[in-house]
Design an enzyme around this catalytic site. Structure first.
Site, mmCIF file in Angstrom:
data_model
loop_
_atom_site.group_PDB
_atom_site.id
_atom_site.type_symbol
_atom_site.label_atom_id
_atom_site.label_comp_id
_atom_site.label_asym_id
_atom_site.label_seq_id
_atom_site.Cartn_x
_atom_site.Cartn_y
_atom_site.Cartn_z
ATOM 1 N N LYS A 75 -28.104 -27.827 -12.043
ATOM 2 C CA LYS A 75 -27.775 -27.990 -10.573
ATOM 3 C C LYS A 75 -27.168 -29.713 -10.551
ATOM 4 O O LYS A 75 -26.417 -29.951 -9.839
ATOM 5 C CB LYS A 75 -28.590 -27.945 -9.549
ATOM 6 N N SER B 3 -26.676 -27.516 -5.536
ATOM 7 C CA SER B 3 -27.761 -27.758 -4.548
ATOM 8 C C SER B 3 -28.798 -28.318 -4.234
ATOM 9 O O SER B 3 -28.065 -29.483 -4.360
ATOM 10 C CB SER B 3 -28.503 -26.483 -5.392
ATOM 11 N N TYR C 268 -34.066 -24.411 -13.829
ATOM 12 C CA TYR C 268 -33.034 -24.190 -12.895
ATOM 13 C C TYR C 268 -32.120 -25.690 -12.815
ATOM 14 O O TYR C 268 -31.000 -25.440 -11.952
ATOM 15 C CB TYR C 268 -33.127 -23.306 -11.956
HETATM 16 N N1 LIG Z 1 -28.475 -18.297 -2.240
HETATM 17 C C1 LIG Z 1 -29.197 -20.101 -2.291
HETATM 18 O O1 LIG Z 1 -30.226 -19.998 -1.857
HETATM 19 C C2 LIG Z 1 -28.507 -21.328 -3.315
HETATM 20 C C3 LIG Z 1 -27.540 -20.650 -3.811
HETATM 21 N N2 LIG Z 1 -27.053 -21.822 -5.413
HETATM 22 C C4 LIG Z 1 -26.071 -21.838 -5.777
HETATM 23 O O2 LIG Z 1 -24.840 -21.239 -5.339
HETATM 24 C C5 LIG Z 1 -24.626 -20.401 -6.156
HETATM 25 C C6 LIG Z 1 -23.820 -18.528 -5.635
HETATM 26 O O3 LIG Z 1 -25.299 -18.102 -5.994
HETATM 27 P P1 LIG Z 1 -25.550 -16.687 -4.950
HETATM 28 O O4 LIG Z 1 -24.232 -16.456 -3.708
HETATM 29 O O5 LIG Z 1 -26.415 -17.585 -4.556
HETATM 30 O O6 LIG Z 1 -26.305 -15.450 -5.843
HETATM 31 P P2 LIG Z 1 -25.434 -14.700 -5.635
HETATM 32 O O7 LIG Z 1 -26.323 -13.910 -6.710
HETATM 33 O O8 LIG Z 1 -25.902 -14.091 -4.636
HETATM 34 O O9 LIG Z 1 -24.097 -15.148 -6.331
HETATM 35 C C7 LIG Z 1 -24.038 -15.159 -8.048
HETATM 36 C C8 LIG Z 1 -22.435 -14.413 -8.096
HETATM 37 O O10 LIG Z 1 -22.403 -15.054 -9.882
HETATM 38 C C9 LIG Z 1 -21.778 -14.265 -10.114
HETATM 39 N N3 LIG Z 1 -22.564 -14.569 -11.669
HETATM 40 C C10 LIG Z 1 -23.833 -14.457 -12.226
HETATM 41 N N4 LIG Z 1 -23.323 -14.850 -13.143
HETATM 42 C C11 LIG Z 1 -22.218 -14.648 -14.167
HETATM 43 C C12 LIG Z 1 -21.586 -14.916 -15.188
HETATM 44 N N5 LIG Z 1 -22.222 -15.117 -16.151
HETATM 45 N N6 LIG Z 1 -20.158 -15.271 -15.192
HETATM 46 C C13 LIG Z 1 -19.574 -14.898 -13.804
HETATM 47 N N7 LIG Z 1 -20.312 -14.499 -12.451
HETATM 48 C C14 LIG Z 1 -21.286 -14.926 -12.298
HETATM 49 C C15 LIG Z 1 -22.191 -13.482 -9.551
HETATM 50 O O11 LIG Z 1 -21.726 -11.748 -10.062
HETATM 51 P P3 LIG Z 1 -21.504 -10.537 -9.988
HETATM 52 O O12 LIG Z 1 -22.879 -10.195 -9.341
HETATM 53 O O13 LIG Z 1 -20.788 -9.510 -10.955
HETATM 54 O O14 LIG Z 1 -23.017 -10.253 -11.638
HETATM 55 C C16 LIG Z 1 -22.516 -13.211 -8.218
HETATM 56 O O15 LIG Z 1 -21.265 -12.677 -7.735
HETATM 57 C C17 LIG Z 1 -24.687 -20.381 -7.203
HETATM 58 O O16 LIG Z 1 -24.438 -21.488 -8.782
HETATM 59 C C18 LIG Z 1 -26.391 -20.760 -7.208
HETATM 60 O O17 LIG Z 1 -26.797 -21.759 -7.916
HETATM 61 C C19 LIG Z 1 -27.593 -23.592 -4.834
HETATM 62 C C20 LIG Z 1 -28.505 -23.168 -3.895
HETATM 63 C C21 LIG Z 1 -28.824 -21.984 -2.943
HETATM 64 C C1 LIG Z 2 -32.821 -19.171 -6.163
HETATM 65 C C2 LIG Z 2 -33.016 -19.882 -4.383
HETATM 66 O O1 LIG Z 2 -33.834 -19.793 -3.496
HETATM 67 C C3 LIG Z 2 -32.379 -21.164 -3.657
HETATM 68 O O2 LIG Z 2 -31.603 -21.553 -5.438
HETATM 69 C C4 LIG Z 2 -31.159 -23.157 -5.266
HETATM 70 O O3 LIG Z 2 -30.293 -23.900 -5.666
HETATM 71 C C5 LIG Z 2 -31.924 -23.736 -3.837
HETATM 72 O O4 LIG Z 2 -33.176 -24.670 -4.123
HETATM 73 C C6 LIG Z 2 -33.279 -22.437 -2.896
HETATM 74 O O5 LIG Z 2 -34.355 -22.676 -4.125
#
Ligand SMILES: NC(=O)C1=CN([C@@H]2O[C@H](COP(=O)(O)OP(=O)(O)OC[C@H]3O[C@@H](n4cnc5c(N)ncnc54)[C@H](OP(=O)(O)O)[C@@H]3O)[C@@H](O)[C@H]2O)C=CC1
Ligand SMILES: C[C@H](O)[C@@H]1OC(=O)[C@H](O)[C@@H]1O
Length: 254
Positions: A161, A144, A157
């Site tokens: 990351k 992230s 969090y």
């Molecule tokens: N969205 C953002 O702004 C940003 C996101 N990220 C990172 O991107 C990644 C994906 O996030 P994002 O797509 O936004 O989030 P979502 O909440 O849309 O998706 C998260 C995914 O992770 C799965 N998940 C959560 N907990 C578990 C677990 N314990 N075991 C297995 N699977 C799990 C969920 O499964 P289910 O839904 O089936 O429970 C889902 O498929 C994360 O690592 C997040 O930190 C990084 C920077 C920015």
């Molecule tokens: C969940 C937040 O909106 C998202 O997660 C990250 O890792 C980025 O920093 C954003 O804040």
């Protein structure tokens, strides 16, 4: 041009958001794709249906990435059902926004376990399989922008990351001799379930948008291209690297 023809790609957290976009993106580029997920059975099934509609093989396996056994089972199933493991996209993560001074211990610990331990065990299990296969591979971890900057309600969090980014750097050294490349993507603010509540406040959302030089928040599909690129042979000499995918948010000081 298809960048992942003949490859088998494993994606954690593939039911929704960035992981789902990465899984579909990999299938669009000719890969067979296995997804792990935690709760969303229907979304996971529909992701597999999309992968199959693209003419690729796919399956979904439910499991908590915080448990080491989930990683060994995911890799074993991928081997049995798809024949090999070429790429891991370690993406699953949580971000339960909370203030620092009264952070509940269980929220802190769960965030470490899912985001950091989960990435570690998944990368280790996939790498073990890749080493056994003997023809290299690629690991792309979803870190992230938060590996580089802080967040008032993300004190539990952001260190995870930064940890994921650091894991890719060390794993790149440990696995280079096996031809396994390890890189991370650093998304900015991407509209997904993880921040739906946080961005429901129109003022907060507007503020976040104004921070982005490209003028909009990201969507999960914005990550698909960078992840596919890093997973592919186009990035054959890229390892230990981190790619910001944030619309320019990080460099926008004033
Ligand atoms: N969205 C953002 O702004 C940003 C996101 N990220 C990172 O991107 C990644 C994906 O996030 P994002 O797509 O936004 O989030 P979502 O909440 O849309 O998706 C998260 C995914 O992770 C799965 N998940 C959560 N907990 C578990 C677990 N314990 N075991 C297995 N699977 C799990 C969920 O499964 P289910 O839904 O089936 O429970 C889902 O498929 C994360 O690592 C997040 O930190 C990084 C920077 C920015
Ligand atoms: C969940 C937040 O909106 C998202 O997660 C990250 O890792 C980025 O920093 C954003 O804040």
């Amino acid at each position: 041009m298809k960048l992942l023809e003949g490859k088998t790609v494993l994606v954690t957290g593939g039911s929704t958001g960035i992981g789902r976009a990465a899984a579909i993106g990999a299938a669009l580029h000719g890969a067979d794709v296995a997804i792990n997920y935690y709760t969303r059975d229907e979304d996971a099934e529909s992701c597999v249906a999309e992968i199959e509609a693209l003419g690729q093989r796919g399956f979904a396996l439910k499991g908590d990435v915080a448990l080491p056994a989930t990683a060994t089972e995911f890799v074993a199933q991928a081997l049995e059902r798809l024949g090999k493991v070429d790429v891991l996209v370690s993406n699953a993560g949580i971000c339960p926004f909370h203030a620092f001074l009264d952070m509940p211990v269980d929220v802190f610990e769960r965030t470490q376990q899912v985001n950091m331990h989960g990435a570690y065990f998944m990368c280790q299990a996939a790498a073990r399989q890749m080493v056994e296969q003997g023809h290299g591979g690629a690991i792309v971890a979803v870190s992230s922008i938060s590996a580089l900057v802080g967040g008032e309600f993300q004190t539990h969090y952001t260190p995870t990351k930064a940890g994921v980014h650091s894991l890719m750097q060390s794993a790149a050294i440990a696995l280079g001799r096996h031809g396994i490349r390890c890189n991370s993507v650093l998304p900015g603010t991407i509209l997904t379930e993880i921040n739906k509540d946080d961005l429901a406040d129109p003022e907060k959302r507007k503020y976040m948008e104004t921070r982005v030089p490209l003028g909009r928040l990201g969507v999960p599909e914005d990550l698909a291209g960078p992840i596919v690129f890093l997973a592919s042979d186009m990035a054959a000499y890229v390892t230990g690297a981190a790619l910001l995918v944030d619309g320019g948010m990080y460099v926008n000081l004033q």
